[in-house]
Design a protein around this motif. Sequence first.
Motif, PDB file in Angstrom:
ATOM      1  N   ARG A  29       0.852  -1.198   0.000  1.00  0.00           N
ATOM      2  CA  ARG A  29       0.000   0.000   0.000  1.00  0.00           C
ATOM      3  C   ARG A  29       0.883   1.241   0.000  1.00  0.00           C
ATOM      4  O   ARG A  29       1.645   1.465   0.934  1.00  0.00           O
ATOM      5  CB  ARG A  29      -0.887   0.044   1.251  1.00  0.00           C
ATOM      6  N   PRO A  30       0.824   2.060  -1.033  1.00  0.00           N
ATOM      7  CA  PRO A  30       1.703   3.224  -1.081  1.00  0.00           C
ATOM      8  C   PRO A  30       1.507   4.152   0.115  1.00  0.00           C
ATOM      9  O   PRO A  30       2.451   4.716   0.615  1.00  0.00           O
ATOM     10  CB  PRO A  30       1.278   3.922  -2.383  1.00  0.00           C
ATOM     11  N   ARG A  86     -14.301  -6.549 -17.315  1.00  0.00           N
ATOM     12  CA  ARG A  86     -14.785  -5.505 -16.443  1.00  0.00           C
ATOM     13  C   ARG A  86     -14.396  -4.129 -16.992  1.00  0.00           C
ATOM     14  O   ARG A  86     -15.156  -3.184 -16.952  1.00  0.00           O
ATOM     15  CB  ARG A  86     -14.196  -5.705 -15.048  1.00  0.00           C
ATOM     16  N   ASP A  87     -13.169  -4.077 -17.557  1.00  0.00           N
ATOM     17  CA  ASP A  87     -12.691  -2.819 -18.103  1.00  0.00           C
ATOM     18  C   ASP A  87     -13.550  -2.365 -19.270  1.00  0.00           C
ATOM     19  O   ASP A  87     -13.804  -1.199 -19.465  1.00  0.00           O
ATOM     20  CB  ASP A  87     -11.235  -2.983 -18.558  1.00  0.00           C
ATOM     21  N   GLN A  90     -17.915  -0.997 -17.499  1.00  0.00           N
ATOM     22  CA  GLN A  90     -18.164  -0.629 -16.118  1.00  0.00           C
ATOM     23  C   GLN A  90     -19.644  -0.285 -15.999  1.00  0.00           C
ATOM     24  O   GLN A  90     -20.243   0.241 -16.931  1.00  0.00           O
ATOM     25  CB  GLN A  90     -17.339   0.591 -15.743  1.00  0.00           C
TER      26      GLN A  90
ATOM     27  N   GLU B 119      -9.901   2.757 -15.694  1.00  0.00           N
ATOM     28  CA  GLU B 119     -10.075   1.635 -14.772  1.00  0.00           C
ATOM     29  C   GLU B 119      -8.799   0.814 -14.645  1.00  0.00           C
ATOM     30  O   GLU B 119      -8.454   0.332 -13.563  1.00  0.00           O
ATOM     31  CB  GLU B 119     -11.236   0.767 -15.249  1.00  0.00           C
ATOM     32  N   SER B 120      -8.067   0.701 -15.760  1.00  0.00           N
ATOM     33  CA  SER B 120      -6.856  -0.118 -15.717  1.00  0.00           C
ATOM     34  C   SER B 120      -5.787   0.516 -14.817  1.00  0.00           C
ATOM     35  O   SER B 120      -4.923  -0.178 -14.292  1.00  0.00           O
ATOM     36  CB  SER B 120      -6.306  -0.321 -17.130  1.00  0.00           C
ATOM     37  N   TYR B 122      -6.250   2.000 -11.918  1.00  0.00           N
ATOM     38  CA  TYR B 122      -6.468   1.844 -10.475  1.00  0.00           C
ATOM     39  C   TYR B 122      -6.946   0.449 -10.083  1.00  0.00           C
ATOM     40  O   TYR B 122      -7.167   0.171  -8.929  1.00  0.00           O
ATOM     41  CB  TYR B 122      -7.434   2.903  -9.945  1.00  0.00           C
ATOM     42  N   ARG B 123      -7.098  -0.428 -11.063  1.00  0.00           N
ATOM     43  CA  ARG B 123      -7.701  -1.741 -10.781  1.00  0.00           C
ATOM     44  C   ARG B 123      -6.933  -2.481  -9.685  1.00  0.00           C
ATOM     45  O   ARG B 123      -7.520  -2.931  -8.689  1.00  0.00           O
ATOM     46  CB  ARG B 123      -7.725  -2.580 -12.061  1.00  0.00           C
ATOM     47  N   GLU B 125      -4.890  -1.417  -7.444  1.00  0.00           N
ATOM     48  CA  GLU B 125      -4.918  -0.738  -6.160  1.00  0.00           C
ATOM     49  C   GLU B 125      -6.227  -1.014  -5.426  1.00  0.00           C
ATOM     50  O   GLU B 125      -6.248  -1.274  -4.219  1.00  0.00           O
ATOM     51  CB  GLU B 125      -4.753   0.768  -6.396  1.00  0.00           C
ATOM     52  N   VAL B 127      -8.322  -3.555  -5.950  1.00  0.00           N
ATOM     53  CA  VAL B 127      -8.393  -4.979  -5.594  1.00  0.00           C
ATOM     54  C   VAL B 127      -7.560  -5.244  -4.341  1.00  0.00           C
ATOM     55  O   VAL B 127      -7.985  -5.937  -3.413  1.00  0.00           O
ATOM     56  CB  VAL B 127      -7.910  -5.855  -6.778  1.00  0.00           C
TER      57      VAL B 127
END
Lengths: 386, 227
Positions: A29-30, A86-87, A90, B119-120, B122-123, B125, B127
């Motif tokens: 997690r950044p 999914r991409d 949406q 979407e690609s 942030y996907r 992150e 998940v």
Amino acid sequence: MSSNDMSSNDGGSANRAETPQQGNAVRSRPAIRRASDPAASANREALAGILHEERAPPEPPARTGRTRHKTLLDVLKDSVPRARRRDERQTALVPEASISGRALVIVVVIMTFLASMTAGAVELIATASASWSADVTREMTIQIRPRSGRDLDADVKTASELARGVGGIDGVRPYSKEESERLLEPWLGSALPFDQMPVPRIVVLSLDPKASLPDLASLKRRLAEAVPTATLDDHRQWSARLATMAGALVLVGLTALALVLIATGLAIAFATRGAMAGTREIINVLHLVGAEDRFIADEFQRHFLMMGLRGGLIGSGLAVLAFLAAGALSSRWNATPQGEQIEALFGTFALGPRGYLAVICIAFVVAGLTAIVTRRTVYRNLRDIT
Amino acid sequence: MRHSGCSNLVRFENVGLRYGMGPEVLRDISFHIAPRSFQFLTGPSGSGKTTLLKLVLQQLRPTRGTITLFSRNSASITQDDLANLRRRIGIIFQDFRLLDHLTTYENVALPLRVQGKSESSYRNEVVELLRWVGLGERMHVPPIVLSGGEKQRAAIARALIVRPELLLADEPTGNVDPPLARRLLRLFVELNKLGTAIVLATHDFTLMDQFDARRIVLAEGQVHVFE
């Protein structure tokens, strides 16, 4: 009680709940990695574990009874990566299925159908009017009335020769006595003794479409000198009246088209307001998570643009089918004498390529109108909300 | 995560609020929220805790006084600026406010999606965060099938996905049992240690007694701060 106390108290449960996968997730997690507080590093493990104490229910076990065979659909689905699917799609932020949405599509279908029919009718009238005007202005007529003491055949011959010498006239056709009488038959019937009646004779002059108009004043003067009973009718008065009538019809049609489009715009505006009222909570949440008005307007616009396009294409498609059916019916009707007369007066119901293009354009005009009206309505409503 | 240096994230100066021509529901409110700070916002039910949070979020405009948000006077904040400032704030609602027609994944990704990110981008992150809050197996279901605790975690994940500088939690423990309430408190404490300023609105004194933090108490329309 300090947070460290809490961590130490619940540390067992935190460590118990964490899996290697979850641990990796925390480390990558950044926000956590970038934290400058030295204590943060020590708390990473506990942080991940806190929420994991309430675990998601496990997936249901695989069925042990009858084996479920993969369908073709399953195979196709498996062949596409899940993330990619999914991409590609949406979920729309404005819910797609709603009663008001379906009602709006039906309204747009009806409005587009009416607009397309109006546009098609305007095109038919404009085409027929242009055709009439072209036919009428391509011809002129010399009418020679019979008068006692004059040789009608000689007058016809003189008038024809005079006309042949005029530039811009490429055809002179004097109607014979029998032909002139036949022209009157539809109105007077064939039982009358035409021999004893003073039936005028006509000479039809065809104009050269490539040449300039003939000198009508000179022709009229020479006709008046040589054949006093002859009159030259250049059909201009008739043509002007026809053009005025056709122009008025086209104007009425365009006004009706504009009214239909305005009514469509108003219906869409009301539907948008209704949709926004129904999605007020969604709009609120979008605002609170940092959505700009432009983003929300884009979402609504996309939603209504697709709806308008769908309704518009269905409406225009129905109008195209209606014109095709009308064209087919009129071509069958034209085989009869009555049909020929109607066709001569009003033209055919067959829409040309320009007409079909206009009808299809209406669908896109309605879709564009939907997008514009929606955007303006959304912005106005968002101003009210904020 | 962005930092605002030493200046306060939020500052209220003599803020008053009335609805229409009615009496002032909040009056002479003055307090500040410092970066990386932790505070409880408390008071009896109906004392105006949610109203105060709405003022912080600029959902409501004060009828008098000055609110400064990330060093910007709220009176000069335009609608577009406000959207940008809200992206620096995470908000957890008492009733979660998850969108039922979206999946859990899409709900959590919403703050990034409204920023226009693809979407690609942030996907992974999202998940990862969903797995982190224990919803990895539930990311493709709509919130309506989630339990109360799962909804709470989804709401928390949605608030955290933008790595906010300020996290506002409105009665986050109001709908959960005491053990989960304790775990949520621990989560907020740990997030605070990682650099996020926390405002936790609650009227649950048992919960507040578990962690020694600054208290902003609202009573009869006025605020009292106990450092």
